[in-house]
Enzyme design. Structure first.
Site, short mmCIF file in Angstrom:
data_model
loop_
_atom_site.label_atom_id
_atom_site.label_comp_id
_atom_site.label_asym_id
_atom_site.label_seq_id
_atom_site.Cartn_x
_atom_site.Cartn_y
_atom_site.Cartn_z
N ASP A 81 0.69 -1.38 0.06
CA ASP A 81 -0.02 -0.46 -0.14
C ASP A 81 1.10 1.18 -0.08
OD1 ASP A 81 -1.62 2.00 0.34
OD2 ASP A 81 -3.06 1.41 2.25
N ILE A 82 0.97 2.10 -0.65
CA ILE A 82 1.83 2.87 -1.41
C ILE A 82 1.47 3.97 0.62
CG2 ILE A 82 -0.16 5.24 -2.01
CD1 ILE A 82 2.86 5.47 -3.87
N ASN A 95 -7.02 12.84 -10.63
CA ASN A 95 -7.58 13.60 -11.84
C ASN A 95 -7.29 14.87 -12.20
OD1 ASN A 95 -9.32 14.41 -10.41
ND2 ASN A 95 -10.29 12.45 -10.05
N GLY A 110 -9.88 4.78 -5.25
CA GLY A 110 -8.59 3.89 -6.33
C GLY A 110 -7.44 4.83 -5.09
N VAL A 111 -6.16 4.79 -5.50
CA VAL A 111 -5.07 5.16 -4.89
C VAL A 111 -5.28 6.68 -4.52
CG1 VAL A 111 -3.47 6.06 -6.93
CG2 VAL A 111 -2.57 5.19 -4.95
N ASP A 112 -5.84 7.59 -5.29
CA ASP A 112 -6.33 9.15 -4.52
C ASP A 112 -6.91 9.19 -4.08
OD1 ASP A 112 -6.44 11.72 -4.85
OD2 ASP A 112 -7.03 11.47 -6.61
N SER A 114 -2.41 5.17 -13.97
CA SER A 114 -3.26 4.95 -15.16
C SER A 114 -4.47 3.65 -15.07
CB SER A 114 -2.75 5.42 -16.50
OG SER A 114 -2.91 6.62 -16.72
N THR A 115 -3.28 2.53 -14.54
CA THR A 115 -3.65 1.05 -14.08
C THR A 115 -5.06 0.59 -13.69
OG1 THR A 115 -1.63 0.35 -12.82
CG2 THR A 115 -1.30 0.26 -15.27
N TYR A 135 -8.30 3.84 -14.85
CA TYR A 135 -7.42 4.64 -16.69
C TYR A 135 -7.89 3.74 -17.52
CZ TYR A 135 -8.28 9.65 -14.66
OH TYR A 135 -8.57 10.72 -14.21
P1 ADP Z 1 -5.78 5.51 -12.12
O1 ADP Z 1 -6.77 6.70 -12.85
O2 ADP Z 1 -4.45 5.94 -12.70
O3 ADP Z 1 -5.89 4.88 -13.35
P2 ADP Z 1 -6.31 4.24 -10.03
O4 ADP Z 1 -5.72 4.87 -8.30
O5 ADP Z 1 -7.50 4.18 -10.38
O6 ADP Z 1 -5.53 5.10 -10.80
O7 ADP Z 1 -5.63 3.12 -9.93
C1 ADP Z 1 -3.61 3.20 -10.99
C2 ADP Z 1 -3.30 1.65 -9.72
O8 ADP Z 1 -3.24 2.31 -8.52
C3 ADP Z 1 -3.84 0.43 -9.63
O9 ADP Z 1 -2.72 -0.17 -10.53
C4 ADP Z 1 -4.73 -0.14 -8.41
O10 ADP Z 1 -4.62 -1.24 -7.88
C5 ADP Z 1 -3.41 0.38 -7.72
N1 ADP Z 1 -3.44 0.99 -6.38
C6 ADP Z 1 -4.76 0.82 -5.53
N2 ADP Z 1 -4.92 1.60 -4.37
C7 ADP Z 1 -3.94 1.52 -4.13
C8 ADP Z 1 -3.03 1.73 -2.83
N3 ADP Z 1 -3.47 1.59 -1.68
N4 ADP Z 1 -1.58 1.52 -3.24
C9 ADP Z 1 -0.58 1.04 -3.77
N5 ADP Z 1 -1.56 0.90 -5.55
C10 ADP Z 1 -3.08 1.25 -5.02
#
Ligand code: ADP
Length: 172
Positions: free
Chosen positions: A11-12, A25, A33-35, A118-119, A122
């Protein structure tokens, strides 16, 4: 080389680094997601600072403080939405990494962690995105000797394996 470029599964928001990268975004006003995870972990002060930035164009990056995160800074970048690969997606994704690295250099950041931009929502194909991430990280580490560590943080085992394979392919 490979000791300065690391691939980890996790987890980042938990990374003990100077800066983490957010896959945001264009509004920079929060998303899923990560945001969403980064804003939850950083606390409401992060959104307050983001409101003052007036958004961010795709392929560029902006920096804020990290507030309640272990990381002191957050670099927000906006990845491209995947269409079919023929709308400049590769170049825009590479531009995200380069823009983030430009801020890393400018702010004297020594350790930085990236999610796979983006994975998620997006829809950028993971293998193709991983090759771009590794290529840009390798180029940057070759140019900038002051950065100690670039960590590619993978969410889940399959993402981890895809990134490890890209490192083997590109870094040998
Ligand atoms: P985007 O809109 O750029 O695609 P997302 O947040 O939907 O961004 O996903 C980007 C990547 O981050 C995906 O591979 C997702 O599995 C990953 N991700 C989601 N949550 C976390 C987290 N807490 N830590 C690290 N990576 C994450």
């Amino acid at each position: 080389m490979s000791d300065r470029l690391q691939v980890v599964e996790g987890d980042i928001t938990r990374q003990q680094v100077d800066a983490i990268v957010n896959a945001a975004n264009t509004t920079l006003l929060g998303g899923g997601g990560v945001d969403g995870a980064i804003h939850r972990a950083a606390g409401p002060e992060l959104l307050e600072e983001c409101r003052k930035l007036n958004g961010c164009p795709t392929g560029q990056a902006k920096i804020t403080r990290g507030y309640h995160l272990p990381a002191k800074s957050v670099i927000h970048t906006v990845g491209p939405v995947w269409r079919d690969g023929r709308h400049g997606e590769d170049e825009l994704l590479a531009s995200c990494y380069r823009s983030c690295f430009a801020l890393v250099a400018k702010h004297g950041i020594r350790t930085v962690a990236f999610p796979s931009i983006s994975t998620g929502a997006y829809g950028f194909p993971m293998e193709r995105a991983a090759r771009i991430a590794v290529t840009e990280a390798k180029d940057f580490l070759g140019r900038d000797r002051s950065v100690e560590k670039v960590i590619l943080v993978c969410f889940g085992k399959s993402a981890y394996e895809t990134h490890l394979a890209a490192v083997k392919e590109i870094c040998g």
